[in-house]
Design a protein around this motif. Structure first.
Motif, PDB file in Angstrom:
ATOM      1  N   LEU A 124       0.806  -1.217   0.000  1.00 40.31           N
ATOM      2  CA  LEU A 124       0.000   0.000   0.000  1.00 40.31           C
ATOM      3  C   LEU A 124       0.839   1.268   0.000  1.00 40.31           C
ATOM      4  O   LEU A 124       0.457   2.270  -0.607  1.00 40.31           O
ATOM      5  N   PHE A 125       1.999   1.242   0.647  1.00 37.88           N
ATOM      6  CA  PHE A 125       2.736   2.483   0.873  1.00 37.88           C
ATOM      7  C   PHE A 125       4.127   2.492   0.241  1.00 37.88           C
ATOM      8  O   PHE A 125       4.959   3.345   0.559  1.00 37.88           O
ATOM      9  N   ASN A 126       4.373   1.573  -0.673  1.00 38.88           N
ATOM     10  CA  ASN A 126       5.568   1.629  -1.516  1.00 38.88           C
ATOM     11  C   ASN A 126       5.302   2.664  -2.600  1.00 38.88           C
ATOM     12  O   ASN A 126       4.299   2.591  -3.311  1.00 38.88           O
ATOM     13  N   SER A 127       6.188   3.635  -2.745  1.00 32.51           N
ATOM     14  CA  SER A 127       5.950   4.711  -3.715  1.00 32.51           C
ATOM     15  C   SER A 127       6.341   4.289  -5.122  1.00 32.51           C
ATOM     16  O   SER A 127       5.504   4.214  -6.022  1.00 32.51           O
ATOM     17  N   TYR A 128       7.639   3.997  -5.328  1.00 37.78           N
ATOM     18  CA  TYR A 128       8.119   3.693  -6.680  1.00 37.78           C
ATOM     19  C   TYR A 128       9.287   2.713  -6.681  1.00 37.78           C
ATOM     20  O   TYR A 128       9.995   2.598  -7.671  1.00 37.78           O
ATOM     21  N   TYR A 129       9.508   1.994  -5.592  1.00 36.75           N
ATOM     22  CA  TYR A 129      10.662   1.104  -5.486  1.00 36.75           C
ATOM     23  C   TYR A 129      10.327  -0.263  -6.085  1.00 36.75           C
ATOM     24  O   TYR A 129       9.779  -1.141  -5.414  1.00 36.75           O
ATOM     25  N   ASN A 130      10.668  -0.421  -7.351  1.00 36.59           N
ATOM     26  CA  ASN A 130      10.373  -1.681  -8.034  1.00 36.59           C
ATOM     27  C   ASN A 130      11.163  -2.841  -7.453  1.00 36.59           C
ATOM     28  O   ASN A 130      10.739  -3.997  -7.542  1.00 36.59           O
ATOM     29  N   GLY A 131      12.334  -2.523  -6.870  1.00 36.88           N
ATOM     30  CA  GLY A 131      13.135  -3.576  -6.264  1.00 36.88           C
ATOM     31  C   GLY A 131      12.493  -4.169  -5.021  1.00 36.88           C
ATOM     32  O   GLY A 131      12.883  -5.254  -4.577  1.00 36.88           O
ATOM     33  N   ILE A 132      11.520  -3.473  -4.445  1.00 30.53           N
ATOM     34  CA  ILE A 132      10.797  -3.996  -3.282  1.00 30.53           C
ATOM     35  C   ILE A 132       9.590  -4.818  -3.718  1.00 30.53           C
ATOM     36  O   ILE A 132       9.276  -5.853  -3.150  1.00 30.53           O
ATOM     37  N   GLY A 133       8.903  -4.347  -4.746  1.00 32.21           N
ATOM     38  CA  GLY A 133       7.723  -5.073  -5.218  1.00 32.21           C
ATOM     39  C   GLY A 133       6.732  -4.135  -5.875  1.00 32.21           C
ATOM     40  O   GLY A 133       7.031  -2.981  -6.181  1.00 32.21           O
ATOM     41  N   GLU A 134       5.523  -4.628  -6.084  1.00 28.77           N
ATOM     42  CA  GLU A 134       4.472  -3.848  -6.719  1.00 28.77           C
ATOM     43  C   GLU A 134       4.022  -2.723  -5.796  1.00 28.77           C
ATOM     44  O   GLU A 134       4.214  -2.767  -4.578  1.00 28.77           O
ATOM     45  N   GLN A 135       3.382  -1.715  -6.411  1.00 26.25           N
ATOM     46  CA  GLN A 135       2.896  -0.569  -5.654  1.00 26.25           C
ATOM     47  C   GLN A 135       1.404  -0.360  -5.919  1.00 26.25           C
ATOM     48  O   GLN A 135       0.929  -0.569  -7.035  1.00 26.25           O
ATOM     49  N   TYR A 136       0.708   0.093  -4.892  1.00 21.70           N
ATOM     50  CA  TYR A 136      -0.690   0.489  -5.071  1.00 21.70           C
ATOM     51  C   TYR A 136      -0.708   1.676  -6.024  1.00 21.70           C
ATOM     52  O   TYR A 136       0.127   2.577  -5.932  1.00 21.70           O
ATOM     53  N   PRO A 137      -1.657   1.745  -6.973  1.00 27.33           N
ATOM     54  CA  PRO A 137      -1.646   2.804  -7.989  1.00 27.33           C
ATOM     55  C   PRO A 137      -1.648   4.212  -7.377  1.00 27.33           C
ATOM     56  O   PRO A 137      -2.519   4.537  -6.563  1.00 27.33           O
ATOM     57  N   ARG A 138      -0.700   5.014  -7.799  1.00 22.53           N
ATOM     58  CA  ARG A 138      -0.572   6.356  -7.238  1.00 22.53           C
ATOM     59  C   ARG A 138      -1.831   7.204  -7.406  1.00 22.53           C
ATOM     60  O   ARG A 138      -2.243   7.890  -6.457  1.00 22.53           O
ATOM     61  N   PRO A 139      -2.479   7.215  -8.581  1.00 21.58           N
ATOM     62  CA  PRO A 139      -3.666   8.074  -8.731  1.00 21.58           C
ATOM     63  C   PRO A 139      -4.824   7.692  -7.815  1.00 21.58           C
ATOM     64  O   PRO A 139      -5.776   8.467  -7.683  1.00 21.58           O
ATOM     65  N   GLN A 140      -4.753   6.503  -7.193  1.00 25.35           N
ATOM     66  CA  GLN A 140      -5.876   6.028  -6.385  1.00 25.35           C
ATOM     67  C   GLN A 140      -5.600   6.078  -4.884  1.00 25.35           C
ATOM     68  O   GLN A 140      -6.320   5.481  -4.094  1.00 25.35           O
TER      69      GLN A 140
END
Length: 415
Positions: free
Chosen positions: A80-96
């Motif tokens: 939910l709170f990963n901004s843009y770190y692809n090395g950590i995993g997927e991110q919840y969509p920023r616009p949402q």
């Protein structure tokens, strides 16, 4: 390291950690629960998300890998709170992000305090992690500034003009006359120095550059000066604009800076709608507007190298987040004033790596390097920046059309 020195460094770092983390919550103290989820466009984030993401950073990069036995209270927060770190995993969509009504404010605060307690243990046990902790604190200070600027943008859509800060006294005097300081140029060193203390990777390595002789304005452009540009048809004259800038003006029907009212006499602030003081430092213009104004005035924008060279010789600072005014101050006549604070100043430099730049290993290396494309550099910090977060070598960067940050203009010329 001697034990007494280690203890002192650990104590100092622990106090700094507590101060920075508490300031984030202090910024949210005037807000209502309904304010905490506001997100007016995909470029900004809700205040609650900022509180959560900065906590995610400490949990993800410090506690999980380095504190034995640490367990995240909610593993779903990693997504939910990963901004843009692809090395950590997927991110919840920023616009949402505005759709995240849960976790609640109280849950996020409890998570913050849970992480803070664990970080206190880690700071005491692992002094070798000081550099990573310091990076996390500077990351949080960046988000404190974003929290203020994002919130201002989101609140500006409310016709009730809610106020969360004190108004500045309205002043009718124009800014003092603009003057210029001459610089001889030549071969100079550019980039962060050891004396600067902490710096981000994009401020290094320090390297030699050549500067031609140049002149730099003693202060940023004021509201009154920019109003003259508007009244002279500045937004209607294509010869003043870069091609992309003119297309932006036409497409979005731009006639004035962000937050200015149509009468050019009032503007939206975090203290509500207030009269425009002509002597106040201009804010909330983008790179296109800054470049067009400079052409209209018969000058240009400085390069980031020119700006930094001059800033290292400046002594007169401006307003910071520490002052809790969240507005630029009144322009002064002192030589090279407001180089730090009040408004981020657009430069003519594209955001690119310095010679010899290398990204850090792992996901933390995604912090800056992957954004070095299609953006312009700003320098100096703003009234939403903490004083101990800014320095002459600091490089901020935004796309040319962005103007919700406290961004302004300082003029330059060839000498």
């Amino acid at each position: 390291m001697p034990e007494t020195v280690r203890q002192e460094k650990t104590f100092t770092l622990g106090r700094t950690y507590t101060r920075v983390r508490q300031f984030s919550e202090q910024l949210c103290a005037p807000l209502l629960p309904e304010d905490m989820g506001l997100q007016a466009c995909p470029d900004v984030s809700p205040p609650r998300w900022h509180l959560a993401h900065t906590t995610w950073f400490f949990e993800t990069f410090l506690l999980i890998p380095h504190l034995p036995g640490y367990l995240p209270p909610n593993p779903a927060f990693e997504y939910l709170f990963n901004s843009y770190y692809n090395g950590i995993g997927e991110q919840y969509p920023r616009p949402q992000r505005h759709l995240l009504s849960r976790p609640t404010n109280q849950e996020v605060i409890r998570w913050r305090h849970h992480v803070d307690l664990a970080m206190g243990q880690l700071i005491e046990a692992r002094p070798d992690l000081e550099a990573l902790v310091t990076l996390g604190l500077n990351h949080e200070q960046q988000h404190q500034e974003l929290l203020l600027t994002d919130l201002k943008y989101s609140l500006s859509f409310n016709p009730l003009a809610p106020a969360i800060a004190q108004a500045l006294p309205a002043q009718g005097e124009p800014a003092p006359a603009l003057t210029f300081q001459d610089f001889a140029g030549g071969k100079v060193a550019h980039g962060a120095t050891p004396e600067d203390g902490f710096c981000f990777d994009n401020e290094q390595p320090r390297h030699p550059i050549w500067l031609s002789p140049y002149r730099l304005a003693n202060r940023p452009v004021s509201n009154g000066e920019f109003r003259d540009f508007i009244n002279d048809g500045g937004y209607r004259r294509p010869e003043l604009w870069l091609s992309d800038g003119w297309a932006w003006v036409q497409q979005h029907q731009i006639h004035r800076p962000l937050y200015w009212q149509g009468d050019l006499l009032n503007h939206w602030t975090l203290a509500g709608v207030q009269p425009i003081s002509p002597g106040q430092i201009l804010a909330h213009v983008n790179y296109y507007e800054a470049d067009a104004y400079a052409r209209w005035a018969g000058y240009r924008l400085p390069t980031e190298q020119e700006w930094e060279h001059a800033a290292r010789q400046s002594q007169v600072e401006g307003s910071f987040a520490d002052h809790a005014r969240y507005q630029p101050g009144m322009a002064t006549s002192a030589p090279l004033s407001h180089m730090l604070g009040d408004v981020w100043e657009w430069t003519a430099s594209a955001y690119l790596p310095y010679p010899g730049f290398q990204t850090a290993a792992g996901a933390v290396g995604e912090y800056n390097g992957k954004f070095m494309c299609n953006q312009m550099v700003l320098r100096g910090g703003s009234c939403a920046t903490s004083r101990d977060h800014i320095r002459a070598s600091y490089r901020n960067f935004f796309y040319p059309h962005h103007r919700w940050q406290f961004s302004g203009i300082r003029l330059a010329a060839d000498n």
